[in-house]
Design a protein around this motif. Structure first.
Motif, PDB file in Angstrom:
ATOM      1  N   ILE A 465       0.612  -9.577   6.390  1.00 55.00           N
ATOM      2  CA  ILE A 465       0.583  -8.417   5.488  1.00 55.00           C
ATOM      3  C   ILE A 465       1.606  -8.592   4.359  1.00 55.00           C
ATOM      4  CG2 ILE A 465       1.119  -5.940   5.335  1.00 55.00           C
ATOM      5  CD1 ILE A 465      -0.242  -5.589   8.042  1.00 55.00           C
ATOM      6  N   LYS A 466       2.779  -9.130   4.718  1.00 53.22           N
ATOM      7  CA  LYS A 466       3.785  -9.381   3.677  1.00 53.22           C
ATOM      8  C   LYS A 466       3.251 -10.366   2.642  1.00 53.22           C
ATOM      9  CE  LYS A 466       7.639  -8.406   6.720  1.00 53.22           C
ATOM     10  NZ  LYS A 466       8.630  -8.957   7.633  1.00 53.22           N
ATOM     11  N   PHE A 467       2.505 -11.345   3.116  1.00 44.86           N
ATOM     12  CA  PHE A 467       1.897 -12.320   2.203  1.00 44.86           C
ATOM     13  C   PHE A 467       0.940 -11.611   1.233  1.00 44.86           C
ATOM     14  CE2 PHE A 467      -1.961 -14.839   1.389  1.00 44.86           C
ATOM     15  CZ  PHE A 467      -1.442 -15.917   0.692  1.00 44.86           C
ATOM     16  N   VAL A 468       0.065 -10.798   1.777  1.00 43.69           N
ATOM     17  CA  VAL A 468      -0.931 -10.135   0.924  1.00 43.69           C
ATOM     18  C   VAL A 468      -0.245  -9.159  -0.035  1.00 43.69           C
ATOM     19  CG1 VAL A 468      -2.992  -8.677   0.892  1.00 43.69           C
ATOM     20  CG2 VAL A 468      -2.734 -10.418   2.653  1.00 43.69           C
ATOM     21  N   ASN A 469       0.804  -8.519   0.425  1.00 42.28           N
ATOM     22  CA  ASN A 469       1.511  -7.595  -0.464  1.00 42.28           C
ATOM     23  C   ASN A 469       2.207  -8.331  -1.616  1.00 42.28           C
ATOM     24  OD1 ASN A 469       0.573  -5.414   0.936  1.00 42.28           O
ATOM     25  ND2 ASN A 469       2.440  -5.102   2.136  1.00 42.28           N
ATOM     26  N   ALA A 470       2.641  -9.564  -1.363  1.00 48.49           N
ATOM     27  CA  ALA A 470       3.199 -10.371  -2.459  1.00 48.49           C
ATOM     28  C   ALA A 470       2.092 -10.678  -3.472  1.00 48.49           C
ATOM     29  CB  ALA A 470       3.819 -11.656  -1.932  1.00 48.49           C
ATOM     30  N   LEU A 471       0.901 -11.012  -2.981  1.00 48.56           N
ATOM     31  CA  LEU A 471      -0.229 -11.241  -3.892  1.00 48.56           C
ATOM     32  C   LEU A 471      -0.509  -9.977  -4.705  1.00 48.56           C
ATOM     33  CD1 LEU A 471      -2.974 -13.249  -1.940  1.00 48.56           C
ATOM     34  CD2 LEU A 471      -1.184 -14.086  -3.428  1.00 48.56           C
ATOM     35  N   SER A 472      -0.452  -8.856  -4.033  1.00 47.90           N
ATOM     36  CA  SER A 472      -0.767  -7.597  -4.677  1.00 47.90           C
ATOM     37  C   SER A 472       0.238  -7.262  -5.786  1.00 47.90           C
ATOM     38  CB  SER A 472      -0.815  -6.492  -3.633  1.00 47.90           C
ATOM     39  OG  SER A 472      -1.249  -5.307  -4.232  1.00 47.90           O
ATOM     40  N   LEU A 562      -8.935  -2.808  -2.518  1.00 46.84           N
ATOM     41  CA  LEU A 562      -7.638  -2.241  -2.886  1.00 46.84           C
ATOM     42  C   LEU A 562      -7.374  -2.542  -4.356  1.00 46.84           C
ATOM     43  CD1 LEU A 562      -5.811  -3.665   0.220  1.00 46.84           C
ATOM     44  CD2 LEU A 562      -6.274  -1.255  -0.167  1.00 46.84           C
ATOM     45  N   ALA A 563      -6.667  -1.671  -5.010  1.00 47.92           N
ATOM     46  CA  ALA A 563      -6.329  -1.920  -6.415  1.00 47.92           C
ATOM     47  C   ALA A 563      -5.149  -2.877  -6.476  1.00 47.92           C
ATOM     48  CB  ALA A 563      -5.979  -0.607  -7.095  1.00 47.92           C
ATOM     49  N   PRO A 564      -5.047  -3.649  -7.573  1.00 52.49           N
ATOM     50  CA  PRO A 564      -3.849  -4.481  -7.730  1.00 52.49           C
ATOM     51  C   PRO A 564      -2.615  -3.594  -7.639  1.00 52.49           C
ATOM     52  CG  PRO A 564      -5.424  -4.912  -9.497  1.00 52.49           C
ATOM     53  CD  PRO A 564      -5.942  -3.731  -8.739  1.00 52.49           C
ATOM     54  N   GLY A 565      -1.616  -4.054  -6.936  1.00 55.67           N
ATOM     55  CA  GLY A 565      -0.408  -3.242  -6.783  1.00 55.67           C
ATOM     56  C   GLY A 565      -0.418  -2.353  -5.556  1.00 55.67           C
ATOM     57  N   ASP A 566      -1.607  -2.188  -4.938  1.00 54.11           N
ATOM     58  CA  ASP A 566      -1.666  -1.413  -3.687  1.00 54.11           C
ATOM     59  C   ASP A 566      -1.154  -2.258  -2.531  1.00 54.11           C
ATOM     60  OD1 ASP A 566      -2.774   0.731  -4.898  1.00 54.11           O
ATOM     61  OD2 ASP A 566      -4.770   0.555  -3.991  1.00 54.11           O
ATOM     62  N   PHE A 567      -0.435  -1.642  -1.632  1.00 52.00           N
ATOM     63  CA  PHE A 567       0.075  -2.386  -0.486  1.00 52.00           C
ATOM     64  C   PHE A 567      -0.745  -2.101   0.753  1.00 52.00           C
ATOM     65  CE2 PHE A 567       4.377  -2.182  -2.744  1.00 52.00           C
ATOM     66  CZ  PHE A 567       4.090  -3.355  -3.425  1.00 52.00           C
ATOM     67  N   ILE A 568      -0.845  -3.108   1.594  1.00 49.04           N
ATOM     68  CA  ILE A 568      -1.532  -2.962   2.881  1.00 49.04           C
ATOM     69  C   ILE A 568      -0.582  -2.273   3.855  1.00 49.04           C
ATOM     70  CG2 ILE A 568      -2.481  -4.233   4.852  1.00 49.04           C
ATOM     71  CD1 ILE A 568      -4.203  -5.240   2.779  1.00 49.04           C
ATOM     72  N   GLU A 569      -1.083  -1.258   4.501  1.00 48.27           N
ATOM     73  CA  GLU A 569      -0.285  -0.583   5.527  1.00 48.27           C
ATOM     74  C   GLU A 569      -0.631  -1.200   6.878  1.00 48.27           C
ATOM     75  OE1 GLU A 569       2.019   1.711   5.067  1.00 48.27           O
ATOM     76  OE2 GLU A 569       1.677   1.819   2.900  1.00 48.27           O
ATOM     77  N   PRO A 570       0.349  -1.419   7.726  1.00 47.78           N
ATOM     78  CA  PRO A 570       0.025  -1.976   9.034  1.00 47.78           C
ATOM     79  C   PRO A 570      -0.798  -0.986   9.849  1.00 47.78           C
ATOM     80  CG  PRO A 570       2.383  -1.613   8.812  1.00 47.78           C
ATOM     81  CD  PRO A 570       1.764  -1.176   7.539  1.00 47.78           C
ATOM     82  N   PRO A 571      -1.718  -1.497  10.686  1.00 50.67           N
ATOM     83  CA  PRO A 571      -2.520  -0.593  11.521  1.00 50.67           C
ATOM     84  C   PRO A 571      -1.615   0.154  12.488  1.00 50.67           C
ATOM     85  CG  PRO A 571      -2.902  -2.911  12.121  1.00 50.67           C
ATOM     86  CD  PRO A 571      -2.037  -2.914  10.915  1.00 50.67           C
ATOM     87  N   SER A 572      -1.984   1.383  12.800  1.00 49.96           N
ATOM     88  CA  SER A 572      -1.122   2.159  13.712  1.00 49.96           C
ATOM     89  C   SER A 572      -1.324   1.660  15.145  1.00 49.96           C
ATOM     90  CB  SER A 572      -1.452   3.640  13.611  1.00 49.96           C
ATOM     91  OG  SER A 572      -2.814   3.826  13.946  1.00 49.96           O
ATOM     92  N   LEU A 573      -0.286   1.821  15.902  1.00 50.39           N
ATOM     93  CA  LEU A 573      -0.303   1.292  17.265  1.00 50.39           C
ATOM     94  C   LEU A 573      -0.199   2.447  18.256  1.00 50.39           C
ATOM     95  CD1 LEU A 573       0.446  -1.611  18.916  1.00 50.39           C
ATOM     96  CD2 LEU A 573       2.580  -0.351  19.151  1.00 50.39           C
ATOM     97  N   THR A 574      -1.073   2.435  19.257  1.00 48.45           N
ATOM     98  CA  THR A 574      -0.898   3.422  20.318  1.00 48.45           C
ATOM     99  C   THR A 574      -0.130   2.749  21.446  1.00 48.45           C
ATOM    100  OG1 THR A 574      -3.084   2.781  21.057  1.00 48.45           O
ATOM    101  CG2 THR A 574      -2.923   4.868  19.877  1.00 48.45           C
TER     102      THR A 574
END
Ligand SMILES: [Zn+2]
Length: 898
Positions: A465-472, A562-574
């Motif tokens: 996710i950190k990787f994709v957020n850097a791309l974003s 997702l729009a450029p600049g949007d960040f991926i949120e991690p999936p919620s965990l139960t």
């Protein structure tokens, strides 16, 4: 023209300008000196207030706050143009953005928008604080653009929107205040005690695809998300000896993934710059092979824009507030394409460099004012080309393919399959039948990917996710699966991420996922390699240890764009209730952040020696839940208490640093803070005076430990120039005095970790280890392999590890390592000594350039030596490389617990 008429015109102009001109405070009135005066520097506090003052006084400027720096100062975007343009500047911004994204426009619309739009030109300064021309030309240029009544300037303002930016405010306060602290001008110096960027110093210009630092993220938001300028001008210094300024065009190689319009765009702007200097009688501009700067590498403020279809311009100019001189270099007196107008040796002062810089800025504005529609249209066209390439089969012209062509042809010649084609042309090139082209450049196996799938089902999805957020941040957009899907026989769970290449910034996408194929760049056939400007290979997906699949056809599915600049949120965990405690996936880097937090909060954490994961007691459920909601960590309740548990305890960490600051150490400082480790810095004097016993572990990252062939004395300022409060940071690790203390420290039970060049410590400790990369010279003496045989500038290689060693827990069997002519080892004996991993093949190169890589087969990349009651852990490769190599962070993290 008679005198009376001339004065009438002058009067008329005078009247007209007195009506329209607003008084803009001059630099002299604000700073107390003229920009370019000898021995005078402005700090950022005054510069910031100047920005705000000018923005208030001039209707040619809009100022916007654009984020905070690492030390909390404000960064500003100054938008400079005519008042009429500023009134409509949002329209111009949107046109630029629309053309740059190149989506949903017809050719006609693109042409129309290029006509009504205004080119956006970025001019910055102050990135590297001791390169003082950069920050000060920014002040002078701003003043001239906002106060001048000359037709030339007004014309630029009418036709161009200029974005001005200070890249590193923190450093300018540090440097300028340091320089100006001495009353005696001759004492003024730039030997600042720490890095001029809080964490990374000069490496603040190595962060422009990862955006670890706040300043880089602030830049990315303005440049890749909001404005999409066509020209990015990034000021640096210094120029090669015997010249004044180095600028575009740059030398080969350029990167094969970006659009040819970028290359010719640099030529166009470069022409305008050198041409203007020559017109003004300003000699000493070097370019192309004479300047050393290439366009291969991604990651600098100037180079990363190439992967976004933008024209990145860098100049490196000479000059300082302390007067200097242009020295005489014989070969630089001979005019050539790389240096058409040599400069005579002469005394040089700051003002001359400021004047050159302002001329270069104006040259770019001149180019943009004449070619606005072309700049805008080409920007669109490169983006459209990228989208088209991503929508069909496409083959990038990697240099490996040309090598393969030659190889195939030669082997067929040898076996008699083909005969030498007759070639009577003047050029005498080896002409190869066209069918060989098809075999490679139309071979479906060699196609570029059209999409990449990053499965949510991987060991360290949080890092993915950190990787994709850097791309974003970089303006690339991704898709996220809203439900599970299947492709190519593989099931991908909900939350998996898809990055397609049919987007304008496709070069950035390809560059982050695919290997860099650096050509074999040598001075002459069989000659020594030419050092790349920076890294040869850096593929971020490889550095971060990402798992991903390539797709070679159109891919559709339940995907949310997702729009450029949007960040991926991690999936919620139960997190179900547990009686027996929880298992935290230790393959994920963020597990260490969580463990550090749990330890600080007083929970008991253990290693589960069977799974190698972390075990935490059941009562930690609440903090686990809170943490996991922000991170994609896999945390599971244990069905029964695990059999073999080993307690995990924090260590007191000492991190080596030195006067002036070490960048690799600074990056690790940042990493430690991100992942929740406490640490203290120690300096050479702390070693020599034995103040290190209080630490459980000492880290030497990169520089610090002297080379066994120490030739360079470390450069320290004269003692009387350094305030008493900083004297303790002076000095260097010495073989005679410091090394014995370090050895005693280990033998008494301490732990030392070295990464990169500091791993030379193994030789100072006389471990039974040798450098395998040696050969016998003519005199029969053992010497290091020459670079004609072996040369690996920063690249990514493949290594094998034993994941059962506690030092390697959570790491994969095969890891991608960042290798920069890094230390490697061969064992003479293995008593109290073991290897952490090896390079097992003759072809370990994954990305970059590895000349003579076969020499690495069988070498150890890291070792553990039990010495007395303690140990030395020496890791050769750049395991913490610029805080990008997440895939090997655990090589450090694992060693930081008891
Ligand atoms: Zn610089």
């Amino acid at each position: 023209m008679n005198k009376a008429k001339a004065s009438l015109i002058a009067l008329f102009i005078g009247v007209a300008s007195s009506i329209s001109a607003q008084e803009v405070t001059s630099p002299k009135a604000h700073f107390g000196f003229d920009i370019g005066d000898d021995y005078m520097l402005a700090n950022y506090k005054l510069m910031e207030s100047y920005f705000l003052t000018v923005a208030k006084e001039s209707n040619r400027v809009k100022i916007q706050e654009a984020g905070l720096t690492e030390e909390g100062r404000k960064q500003y975007l100054l938008i400079v143009s005519s008042p009429e343009n500023l009134a409509k500047v949002e329209d111009y911004r949107k046109i630029s953005q629309q053309l740059g994204r190149a989506e949903g426009l017809t050719e006609e619309q693109a042409k129309q928008l290029s006509k009504v739009g205004k080119p956006i030109v970025w001019i910055d300064g102050g990135m590297h604080s001791n390169e003082t021309v950069g920050s000060h030309q920014l002040i002078e240029t701003l003043y001239q653009l906002t106060s001048s009544q000359e037709e030339e300037i007004k014309n630029y303002l009418d036709k161009v929107v200029i974005l001005m930016w200070h890249v590193n405010p923190d450093g300018q306060d540090l440097l300028a205040d340091w320089y100006m602290q001495y009353e005696d001008k001759t004492k003024r110096n730039m030997a600042i005690p720490r890095l001029y960027h809080k964490y990374v110093g000069h490496d603040n210009n190595r962060d422009f695809f990862m955006f670890n630092m706040k300043e880089a993220s602030n830049f990315a938001k303005v440049v890749y998300i909001d404005w999409l300028p066509q020209i990015i001008y990034n000021h640096h210094q210094t120029s090669p000896d015997g010249t004044v300024v180095a600028g575009p065009p740059y030398r080969d190689p350029f990167n094969h993934v970006f659009d040819p319009l970028v290359v010719t765009g640099i030529d166009g702007v470069g022409f305008s710059m050198i041409d203007r200097l020559h017109q003004e009688g300003k000699p000493g501009y070097v370019r192309m092979d004479q300047s050393g700067f290439s366009t291969w590498w991604n990651g600098g403020l100037r180079t990363a824009p190439y992967f976004h279809n933008m024209i990145g311009i860098l100049t490196e100019i000479t000059g300082n507030p302390t007067p200097s001189e242009i020295p005489l270099v014989a070969e630089r007196q001979v005019p050539r394409n790389g240096l058409p107008f040599p400069v005579a040796p002469q005394a040089w002062n700051f003002k001359k460099s400021i004047d050159y810089s302002v001329s270069l800025n104006l040259a770019i504005l001149d180019y943009a004012s004449r070619n606005g529609d072309k700049l805008l249209y080409n920007f669109y066209k490169a983006g459209k080309n990228a989208i088209d390439r991503g929508n069909q089969d496409y083959w990038t012209n990697y240099s490996k393919y040309a090598d393969q062509l030659k190889k195939n042809y030669d082997s067929d010649l040898k076996s008699g399959k083909v005969k030498v084609a007759e070639n009577n042309s003047f050029y005498r090139s080896t002409i190869i039948p066209n069918s060989y082209y098809e075999d490679i450049y139309k071979n479906p196996k060699n196609r570029d990917a059209r999409a990449y799938i990053i499965s949510a089902d991987q060991d360290d999805f949080g890092t993915a996710i950190k990787f994709v957020n850097a791309l974003s941040k970089s303006g690339v957009y991704a898709y996220q699966a809203t439900e599970a899907f299947e492709y190519g026989g593989v099931q991908y769970p909900k939350h998996s991420i898809i990055v397609k290449t049919n987007q304008a910034f496709r070069p950035q996408v390809i560059d982050m996922f695919e290997a860099q194929d650096h050509p074999h760049d040598v001075a002459y056939e069989g000659g020594p390699p030419i050092r790349p400007y920076d890294a040869a290979g850096w593929t971020l997906a490889l550095q971060m240890g990402l798992q991903y699949d390539r797709v070679f056809e159109e891919l559709n599915g339940p995907f949310q764009k997702l729009a450029p600049g949007d960040f991926i949120e991690p999936p919620s965990l139960t997190l179900p209730k547990s009686k027996f405690g929880y298992q935290i996936n230790a393959k994920a880097n963020d597990a260490f952040t969580l463990v550090n937090k749990l330890l600080k909060d007083g929970y008991k954490v253990f290693r589960d020696l069977e799974s190698k994961d972390f075990y935490v007691e059941a009562k930690a459920a609440a903090p686990l839940k809170a943490y996991a909601s922000k991170n994609a960590l896999i945390i599971k309740p244990y069905p029964a208490k695990p059999k073999e548990l080993k307690p995990v305890q924090s260590l007191k960490i000492g991190l080596y640093d030195q006067y002036g600051g070490s960048m690799p150490s600074g990056w690790v400082r940042w990493i430690l803070e991100q992942y929740g480790y406490d640490y203290e810095l120690f300096y050479p004097q702390d070693v020599d005076q034995n103040r290190i016993a209080k630490y459980d572990v000492l880290l030497f990252i990169g520089p610090g430990i002297p080379s066994t062939e120490a030739t360079r004395a470390s450069r320290m300022p004269a003692k009387d120039l350094v305030p008493d409060s900083l004297q303790y940071t002076l000095g260097a690790i010495s073989v005679d005095q410091s090394i014995p203390v370090l050895k005693n420290y280990v033998e008494a039970g301490g732990k030392i970790i070295t990464i990169g060049s500091s791993s030379e410590l193994v030789y100072h400790f006389n471990l039974p280890v040798e450098n395998p990369l040696m050969e016998l010279n003519k005199e029969g003496k053992s010497v290091k392999l020459s670079n004609i045989k072996y040369y690996i500038p920063t690249s990514i290689l493949k290594a094998s590890l034993n994941p059962n060693l506690p030092e390697n827990y959570g790491l994969k069997k095969e890891v991608n390592i960042v290798f920069n002519n890094s230390p490697v080892f061969k064992f003479k004996e293995t008593k109290d000594l073991y290897s952490l991993g090896e390079i097992t093949t003759e072809q370990s190169l994954l990305s970059g350039w590895a000349h003579g890589q076969h020499y690495l087969k069988g070498v150890s990349i890291g070792l553990v030596s039990n010495l007395g009651k303690g140990k030395l852990i020496a890791i050769g490769p750049e395991a913490t490389n610029r805080a990008q190599s997440h895939g090997t962070f655990k090589m450090l993290f694992n060693q930081l617990y008891q």
